[in-house]
Structure formats: C-alpha cells, structure tokens
Write an enzyme that holds these catalytic residues in place. Structure first.
Site, mmCIF file in Angstrom:
data_model
loop_
_atom_site.group_PDB
_atom_site.id
_atom_site.type_symbol
_atom_site.label_atom_id
_atom_site.label_comp_id
_atom_site.label_asym_id
_atom_site.label_seq_id
_atom_site.Cartn_x
_atom_site.Cartn_y
_atom_site.Cartn_z
ATOM 1 N N ASP A 92 21.823 52.809 71.156
ATOM 2 C CA ASP A 92 21.181 52.415 69.899
ATOM 3 C C ASP A 92 22.275 52.350 68.832
ATOM 4 O O ASP A 92 22.840 53.382 68.432
ATOM 5 C CB ASP A 92 20.118 53.472 69.546
ATOM 6 C CG ASP A 92 19.336 53.119 68.291
ATOM 7 O OD1 ASP A 92 19.844 52.334 67.471
ATOM 8 O OD2 ASP A 92 18.231 53.668 68.132
ATOM 9 N N HIS A 93 22.544 51.145 68.369
ATOM 10 C CA HIS A 93 23.684 50.970 67.461
ATOM 11 C C HIS A 93 23.433 51.582 66.080
ATOM 12 O O HIS A 93 24.344 51.699 65.270
ATOM 13 C CB HIS A 93 24.015 49.480 67.343
ATOM 14 C CG HIS A 93 25.459 49.203 67.052
ATOM 15 N ND1 HIS A 93 26.339 50.182 66.636
ATOM 16 C CD2 HIS A 93 26.187 48.068 67.127
ATOM 17 C CE1 HIS A 93 27.532 49.648 66.448
ATOM 18 N NE2 HIS A 93 27.470 48.369 66.744
ATOM 19 N N ARG A 94 22.183 51.979 65.804
ATOM 20 C CA ARG A 94 21.925 52.673 64.532
ATOM 21 C C ARG A 94 22.491 54.083 64.573
ATOM 22 O O ARG A 94 22.769 54.695 63.541
ATOM 23 C CB ARG A 94 20.422 52.751 64.263
ATOM 24 C CG ARG A 94 19.770 51.406 64.036
ATOM 25 C CD ARG A 94 18.279 51.540 64.016
ATOM 26 N NE ARG A 94 17.754 52.108 65.266
ATOM 27 C CZ ARG A 94 16.481 52.406 65.481
ATOM 28 N NH1 ARG A 94 15.589 52.207 64.533
ATOM 29 N NH2 ARG A 94 16.087 52.891 66.636
#
Ligand code: CAO
Length: 463
Positions: free
Chosen positions: A432-434
């Site tokens: 999850d790039h967040r």
C-alpha cells in the site's frame, strides 16, 4: 419589392452519427435569430452538440421536436431572412425552394477544452466523451449521474462538458438562464453547495449526497449478450467467490498498489530442506518451501514492522501490531481462502509447516472455521507449486502488504568470474503506497532474499 427569402437550416455533417436524439429545441417560430444562434441541442451516446443557425432572420417554422431524432442533412428550421445578422456566405442556408441539398461541409472538430471558452457557448462542435476528462460518476463528493436525466437537462454543450468534468448531474441543477437553461454559474453554484453540505449539516445536503466516506459508484461496464457470438453456458460463482469478489474489488480500487519484484537464491535452502524432509515426514510434517518462506517473512517483518501495520479508519495513523498472525492464500475447490497462522512469530519452521498442512487440509475440505481466517497481519500467496514467474497479488485489507511467491527455477547466475547454476525464487511484494514507499519495499525484499539465501538461521529455535 419581393418578400425576404425563406432559408433552410439543416443538420450539418455529423460523420458516422445517425438518428441522433434531439434533447432540446432552443427557439420558437417568430423569434429572431442570428447566424450561429443555437437552434437545437443533439446528444448521441458519444457526443453532444448544438446545431447553430446558418441564417439570420426570423424563425418561420421549426421542423423537428424535442425527443425526436435527426441525421445529417435533415431540415431543422426555416428562417425568413432579412433581419440582422444574415451571413451572405453561410453555407447551409439556402432558399426554401431549392432542391434537397447535399450535406453541408463539415466544420472542423475541436477538442472540447478549446471549443468551450469559460462561460460561453461554442455551438456545432462534437465533443467526444473520451475528451471529457474525469469519468462521470467517479466523484465521492457528488451524487452519481443519472444519465437519462442528464440528457434531458436544458443545457448547452459547453455546460454539459463542464458538468461532466466536475461530475455534476445536470438533472439536479436548477437553471437560472434564459427559459430555465442551466449556465456555467449554475453548475459552479451546485458544486459549491455540495461541497459545503457536510459542514452545514444534513439539512443542507443535496438530496442524494453520499454519506461521508462513501465510495463513488464505479463506471458501469457494458452488459453483453454473449450468445449472439456463439453457444454459452451460465455457471454460478461459488459462495466463496461471491464473498471474496467484492472484497478483492474493494481492495483493488481503494488501495494504491505497487508491486516490487525480486528474487532469492534458495539453492542452499532447498538442499537443507531436502536433508530434513524425510525425517519431518516421519514425524507427520510436510516440510514444504512455504514453511521456510513464512519463517523468513516473520524475521523480515520483525525488522520492518511497518509492513505488519494497518491504517486507521481516518487514514491518519498507523496501527503497528506487536504480534504476527500470518495469512496464506489456499487454493480450494470452492475458491480462494486465506487461513491464518496465529502467532507465527512464536513458531519454528516445523511448527509453521505443521500448521500450514492442517489449515490447508481444513480449507480444502471446506471445514475452516471463521476464527482460522481472522486477524491476519500479512499474507503470503504462493503459486510456486503450480508455476509462473511473477504476479501482482492484491493486498488483503486491513493489511498493507502481501508477498507473492512464484516457482523457483534453476538458472545460470554470474558469481565471481563465471556462471553457476542457482535455484532462484521469484518474489512479488505488493504494498500500500500510502503506508510504504518504494525504497522501503526494496529494502524489505532485499532483506527477505538475504534471509532465504542463508537458511541456517531459519532453523533456529524460537523462544
Ligand atoms: N518453487 C518450486 N516448487 C515449489 C514451490 C516454489 N516456490 N513451492 C512449492 N513447491 C513445490 C513443493 O515443494 C511441492 O513439491 P514436493 O511435493 O515435491 O515437495 C509442490 O510444489 C506442492 O507444494 P504444496 O502446494 O503442496 O505446498 P506449499 O506449502 O508450497 O503450498 C498452499 C501450500 C496451500 C499455499 C498451496 O497448496 C496453494 O493452495 N497454493 C495456491 C495459492 C493461491 O491460489 N494463490 C493465489 C492467490 S491470488 O489469486
């Protein structure tokens, strides 16, 4: 002195479009028009356009009606020339007595943005939906667009385009323009009200405004009758597929996925496993590569606890878990399930292998209780027993990463001054790039690959 000539205004060349719906008639007999005054608004599945008058004068007769359809060359209106604005060179205006004309020359089609200056109407320009920018219903802060209502709304092409770009359903906008026509300002005011609505309280919200945090509707996919192309059979999805499908879709749509690929040299690991396998088998444990991989992932997660975290509901805080419950994807006759090995950080490789065997067996026989599928912190999806070189696994929320493992192959690897045969295991880490950035993901897979490459440490007792 002869009467002013009667001129015809016809539908200009619309390319391949035929039987295009008339969604608005903008003038009435007796009204004065100038060259370029919009007479009717047309909308096809792919484009919307106003048809401008090619003659200036007084409208004598309207030959079409709202709700009807027209094609290139159809007569829209007759205009008694002589009033202001008549253009001597207007190509489509001809004396009414003239023989049926060929289609007028096509006007150049401009991209939507160029064709529609702020606040103004540029009639007669086809505006393909592909040039309209944002998909219509993909706005979390506005109600979804009701397409039939949007088509019926009393608005010109540039306002329609503007509304599409902002995701505004014109059917909900009150027009304040001439005869209730919707203007750019009406659309802007609607958006301002919609954005202010949550702060102002429910009473001020638009009728169908979504609840806070609600997801926008996805653009609809076409419904196809496949039997028109050949024989078909309808097979219902399994119960598991019906449950997991929407979850997978939600994860895919909601989480910004990135997949980091790497490979681990597991030559020594496989030698070690081969040397222990029979003894383990005698003790009732199938020592598969996955047990070692799981142990290596536990060690890596202890080094990189962010991968063992979850985002809180507001997306403002990370919940970092102090335990590791490890999920693994299992292929069963009913579909994909994810059993969870609880407290994987407290288990050695043999115990992990035992749990993997038991949970897989339960999953395949459909006897996996819900408790055995809950609480996962990180998932491994191994397709190594089947094949493939790499894939992009979908994160299993509320987790923030998942490791895909593909089939190991013996490959020549350059070591020192020559190629040597090494057993290489492909790794595919989706994250999850967040929560995780690319550098951290690359460090994670590098550490994991090193851990797998030095397998002795994987056999250490776990206290
Ligand atoms: N490379 C090469 N061979 C591998 C391997 C790899 N990465 N991983 C496993 N193998 C071999 C094993 O060694 C075993 O061979 P032997 O019987 O000769 O020892 C064989 O493949 C089968 O292994 P397995 O599948 O019985 O055991 P496992 O622990 O590797 O996997 C499980 C267990 C449950 C993960 C697996 O059976 C399974 O269901 N995999 C599918 C998961 C899946 O569907 N993922 C996709 C999810 S996203 O859609």
């Amino acid at each position: 002195m002869s009467a002013a000539p009667l001129l015809e205004v016809r539908v200009p060349d619309m390319g391949n479009f035929k039987d295009v719906a008339i969604i608005d008639v903008l003038v009435k007999p007796g009204e004065s028009v100038e060259v370029d005054t919009p007479l009717v608004t047309l909308e096809s599945e792919k484009a919307t356009m106003d048809v401008p008058s090619t003659a200036g004068g007084v409208v004598e007769k309207i030959h079409v009606a709202k709700g009807g359809t027209v094609s290139t060359g159809d007569l829209i209106a007759t205009v008694r020339s002589g009033a202001a604005g008549a253009a001597p060179d207007a190509p489509a205006a001809r004396p009414a007595a003239a023989p049926p004309p060929p289609a007028p020359p096509p006007r150049p089609t401009l991209p939507a943005a160029a064709a529609a200056p702020e606040g103004g109407e540029r009639p007669g320009k086809l505006v393909p939906f592909s040039q309209l920018g944002t998909p219509t219903s993909y706005r979390p802060d506005l109600p979804a667009i009701d397409e039939p209502g949007f088509s019926r709304a009393h608005a010109g092409p540039s306002v329609r385009q503007f509304a599409r770009e902002l995701g505004v359903d014109l059917a909900r906008v009150k027009g304040t323009g001439f005869k209730g026509r919707i203007t750019h300002d009406d659309v802007k005011a609607f958006v301002k009200r919609a954005l202010a609505a949550p702060a102002a309280g429910p009473a001020a919200a638009p009728a169908a405004a979504p609840a806070a945090g609600a997801r926008p509707a996805l653009p609809a996919l076409p419904v196809v009758d496949y039997s028109q192309f050949g024989p078909v059979e309808t097979q219902p999805l399994t119960r598991i597929q019906k449950i997991s499908g929407p979850r997978l879709q939600a994860a895919w749509v909601s989480i910004p996925h990135v997949t980091q690929f790497d490979e681990a040299d597991i030559t020594e690991l496989e030698e070690l496993r081969a040397s222990l396998k029979d003894k383990a088998q005698a003790a009732g444990v199938k020592l598969t590569p996955l047990a070692f991989i799981m142990r290596a992932v536990v060690k890596t997660l202890l080094e990189f606890p962010r991968f063992n975290s979850a985002l809180d509901a507001e997306g403002a805080n990370l919940i970092v878990r102090k335990f590791i419950h490890m999920g693994f994807a299992a292929d069963t006759p009913g579909g994909l399930v994810v059993p969870v090995v609880k407290d994987a950080h407290r288990k050695d490789v043999y115990e992990l292998a035992r749990q993997l065997g038991q949970l897989s067996e339960k999953a395949r026989s459909g006897k996996l209780p819900p408790l055995d599928m809950q609480g996962g912190c990180f998932t491994i999806s191994s397709l190594g027993g089947i094949g493939g070189t790499a894939f992009t696994p979908i994160i299993n929320p509320p987790e923030v990463a998942i490791l895909g493992v593909s089939r190991s192959t013996l490959r020549p690897v350059y070591r020192g001054s020559s190629f040597v045969p090494r057993l290489m295991l492909p790794l595919s880490l989706s994250y999850d790039h967040r929560v995780i950035d690319g550098a951290m993901a690359a460090r994670f897979t590098t550490y994991l690959a090193q851990t797998l490459a030095e397998p002795r440490s994987l056999l250490e007792a776990v206290l």
